[in-house]
Design an enzyme around this catalytic site. Structure first.
Site, PDB file in Angstrom:
ATOM      1  N   GLU A  80       0.794  -1.230   0.000  1.00  0.00           N
ATOM      2  CA  GLU A  80       0.000   0.000   0.000  1.00  0.00           C
ATOM      3  C   GLU A  80       0.823   1.274   0.000  1.00  0.00           C
ATOM      4  OE1 GLU A  80      -3.100   0.585  -0.326  1.00  0.00           O
ATOM      5  OE2 GLU A  80      -4.076  -1.348  -0.051  1.00  0.00           O
ATOM      6  N   SER A 339     -36.558 -19.896  51.410  1.00  0.00           N
ATOM      7  CA  SER A 339     -35.810 -20.236  52.628  1.00  0.00           C
ATOM      8  C   SER A 339     -34.303 -20.043  52.490  1.00  0.00           C
ATOM      9  CB  SER A 339     -36.093 -21.699  53.005  1.00  0.00           C
ATOM     10  OG  SER A 339     -37.442 -21.872  53.362  1.00  0.00           O
TER      11      SER A 339
END
Length: 777
Positions: A80, A339
């Site tokens: 690039e 409980s």
């Protein structure tokens, strides 16, 4: 003169250009803030579990240059922008070369854009016009002015398009390959270097042939400039480009949403979740889905109690199932705990020296207030120990202890360690201990850590950045004893010791109306929370903790123990603290006595913490009634064993241990007060001897069989009582029928369809009980 003008222009024009650039830069700053953030939630091993795209649906996975291999950067820059580190954002030679190639070939052969120019186009998109190109050049110069080369390159690898809604090599690597960019092969590195040139056309999952040709162009460029050796490039070319269909991260959705809301500014959130375990738990939940009733859901929470990191988080049975409200996170929803709060009450009472593991409690009907709960089995069991009451989750002993400990005190203790108890009016009361309150599973599981962490509680840790902050709830000994009870570990016999690796300890819970079924477990390494129910709070008849939640708990426990074995990792131990010892205690006093002592009616082996051996607790309403107090009383007897006054001839002192009077209907005949307290010698009676007559039910005999008259659907009988003191309470099959004063008769109507055995129980104000069983045929 011409030379001077040329020199002047050579100096002036760049200066003017520089000044113009500075002014333009100030007036038109880089639009960096316009980049919309995304979020990725990671498991502890770094694998993405969930991603939150930006408002346009774009997903990015931010990384640094250190997170990619060097050979990827070599491939990228060679293909690039070979002169990336030499130019100032614009490579004029590359632009001229590209223009020449495009003109001579009469088509676009190559571009002259540098990495900086490509970043400029990404952060400030423009139309492909002359004006747009100048705008791109200006932005590229701005980037070079404000950022270093490393920063520009980092922007590129995080913003380059990779097809669809993917930006950046981090997101591309996870989406296409399912792995981190640091693990890219050379072939994959070359491929990912070229995809941003034409991301839609070169998508490797759709167009592998085109993607491979593009990759080979990168390899040819690398060979031309001798960046990679010919041998390496030849080897890489042999690899075919073939990508699995993309799989979007879809793990732990409700936890991911929770973390995203907790850390909105973070783009990458690394959780503590164990990825393989999370997959196993979610698969298990889906398998349970078909076994649940319609519209029901479940939640599973797994926490490593050695450091309180969350390892598994399933907030609903199926995130995608709207009929089960799958997007409602039940781990952070307030629900009745049933409980499951009982272990904390027993632990706090043990910590304060109110009880030991075998203290005598009373599972009998309540008469002291309008709150009259029953046990789950609707029966009464009379005298029970602390360990037995907790293991069997009996309600009435817990209520007795809650009254004595104090509901407000209990609530504040749990609130102080992050377990918020919430009710409609937020007025603590004794119903809290049986589920008359709301809690969150995450806070409840965190609090259960006290029984695995030597009494300390710490908030759950969802990321390793969150500190481990311990706060003490109870002492080490009390925490250890409660864990032993929940693990069903009996007190060892002499010369035996407990295994320091404690097996699964667990507690169930079922809320009123069967709305919530719970099971909270503690295994050697993990805390496990299970909830089953309907998210909308609708009752589910027959759904309770033991039936609905415990099987899931046991399956999760098996998965976790198998994981420990596969890792060949030792299980954490929890040895008995030095503050705990074993003692032989006796009922009814609760004290340490020899088995030969006549006041030792029943001997128990108990865990004792800090050498505290408290006496047997009374019911709260009996503490002010000295006449019927239990414990040890002192009397005087003569040679015939009759009770006399202390100054009578031949009187000797005798200590007698009495059971709580409420237990008279459940203890052996030889243990009752009538048997233990000798009759009075009328020739020298004891002062203040005012024992009441025994309480008796009249109107029906024990084991009597009742039948209706012909063509009658009901049976009527008249009941009365003899003896006893004060108000009487009549219970039929555990339910309060009526209340009478003194010896007052009343009529009871029974339905002939209620066939079978029935339990009639009478209780008076002094605590005396008479009980009769009868049958309807």
């Amino acid at each position: 003169m011409k030379l001077k003008k040329l020199l002047f222009a050579a100096v002036t024009l760049p200066a003017l250009f520089f000044v113009a650039f500075i002014i333009a830069d100030a007036l038109l700053p880089l639009p960096m803030t316009e980049l919309k953030p995304t979020q990725t939630i990671l498991a502890q091993n770094g694998v993405p579990m969930w991603r939150f795209a930006d408002s346009n649906g774009i997903w990015r996975y931010p990384i640094t240059l250190d997170d990619v291999p060097d050979y990827y950067l070599q491939a990228l820059l060679t293909y690039e922008d070979r002169h990336f580190y030499q130019h100032a954002g614009i490579d004029f030679l590359a632009i001229l070369r590209a223009a020449y190639q495009n003109i001579t070939n009469r088509k676009i052969v190559s571009g002259g854009s540098t990495i900086s120019m490509q970043v400029a186009r990404i952060i400030d998109p423009h139309q492909r016009t002359i004006i747009g190109k100048f705008r791109q050049l200006f932005r590229a110069l701005q980037l070079e002015w404000h950022y270093s080369k490393a920063e520009i390159l980092t922007l590129y690898i995080n913003r380059a398009p990779y097809g669809g809604m993917i930006e950046g090599i981090g997101a591309a690597s996870w989406s296409y390959l399912g792995k981190a960019p640091s693990e890219l092969t050379r072939s994959e590195a070359a491929l990912f270097a070229v995809i941003p040139q034409a991301p839609s056309r070169l998508r490797p999952d759709r167009y592998p042939d085109k993607a491979q040709k593009a990759r080979d162009k990168v390899l040819a460029r690398l060979q031309t400039y001798q960046v990679w050796s010919a041998e390496v490039i030849a080897q890489v070319k042999q690899e075919e480009v073939w990508i699995y269909p993309r799989k979007t991260p879809r793990l732990a959705p409700l936890l991911s949403r929770r973390l995203s809301q907790s850390y909105p500014a973070k783009s990458i959130i690394r959780s503590t979740i164990d990825e393989p375990l999370q997959y196993a738990l979610e698969d298990m939940a889906l398998n349970w889905k078909n076994q649940l009733l319609p519209k029901s859901s479940l939640a599973i929470l797994v926490v490593d109690h050695t450091d309180m990191t969350v390892k598994g988080y399933v907030g609903s049975v199926d995130f995608r199932d709207a009929s089960r409200l799958g997007q409602v996170d039940m781990i952070k929803s307030y629900r009745s705990p049933g409980s499951t709060l009982k272990p904390f009450l027993y632990g706090l009472a043990l910590n304060d020296g109110m009880i030991h593991s075998e203290s005598l409690l009373q599972d009998v009907p309540r008469i002291s207030s309008q709150y009259r709960p029953k046990n789950f089995d609707t029966d009464y069991h009379g005298p029970v120990s602390v360990s037995d009451a907790l293991q069997r989750s009996l309600n009435l002993p817990a209520v007795q202890l809650m009254e004595l400990y104090g509901a407000t005190r209990f609530t504040s203790q749990l609130n102080s360690i992050g377990l918020e108890l919430s009710s409609l009016e937020n007025q603590p009361n004794i119903s809290y201990i049986l589920g008359g309150v709301s809690v969150r599973m995450d806070q409840l599981v965190s609090a259960y850590g006290a029984f695995a962490r030597q009494g300390n509680v710490a908030p759950l840790r969802f990321t390793l950045d969150e500190p481990l902050l311990d706060k003490r709830l109870i002492n080490k000994g009390s925490a250890w004893v409660i864990r032993q009870i929940l693990a069903l570990q009996p007190v060892p016999m002499l010369k035996q010791s407990n295994n320091p690796i404690v097996p699964l300890a667990w507690k169930t819970g079922t809320s009123y109306g069967y709305r919530d079924a719970w099971a909270i477990g503690i295994n050697p390494r993990y805390l496990i929370g299970i909830w089953v129910g309907r998210p909308d709070g609708t009752p589910v008849v027959g759904q309770y903790g033991t039936l609905s939640a415990v099987p899931i708990l046991q399956q999760v426990n098996s998965i976790l123990l198998n994981k420990q074995r596969s890792l060949n990792r030792d299980l954490p131990t929890d040895p008995k603290p030095e503050s705990v010892r074993v003692a032989n205690i006796c009922w009814p006093t609760g004290q340490e006595l020899d088995s030969s002592d006549e006041n030792c009616h029943r001997q128990k082996r108990a865990w004792i913490v800090n050498d505290m051996i408290p006496p047997t607790l009374e019911q709260l309403h009996m503490l002010k009634n000295n006449l019927y107090r239990s414990g040890t009383i002192t009397i005087w007897i003569n040679k015939r064993g009759l009770r006399v006054n202390a100054d009578c001839v031949g009187a000797t002192k005798k200590e007698i241990a009495l059971w709580p009077i409420e237990l008279e209907g459940w203890i052996l005949a030889k243990e009752t007060r009538q048997t233990l307290i000798p009759p009075t010698d009328l020739s020298c009676p004891a002062l203040g001897d005012n024992q009441s007559f025994p309480l008796l039910i009249t109107g029906i005999r024990a084991n009597e069989v009742l039948r209706a008259l012909p063509n009658q659907a009901q049976i009527t009988m008249t009941l009365n009582s003899q003896g006893g003191n004060g108000t009487r309470w009549w219970f039929l099959d555990g339910n309060l029928m009526t209340e009478t004063i003194s010896n007052t008769a009343f009529t009871v109507t029974l339905n002939v369809n209620d066939k079978g055995r029935h339990d009639l129980l009478l209780l008076d104000e002094s605590g005396q009980i008479d009980r009769i069983y009868f049958h309807i045929q």
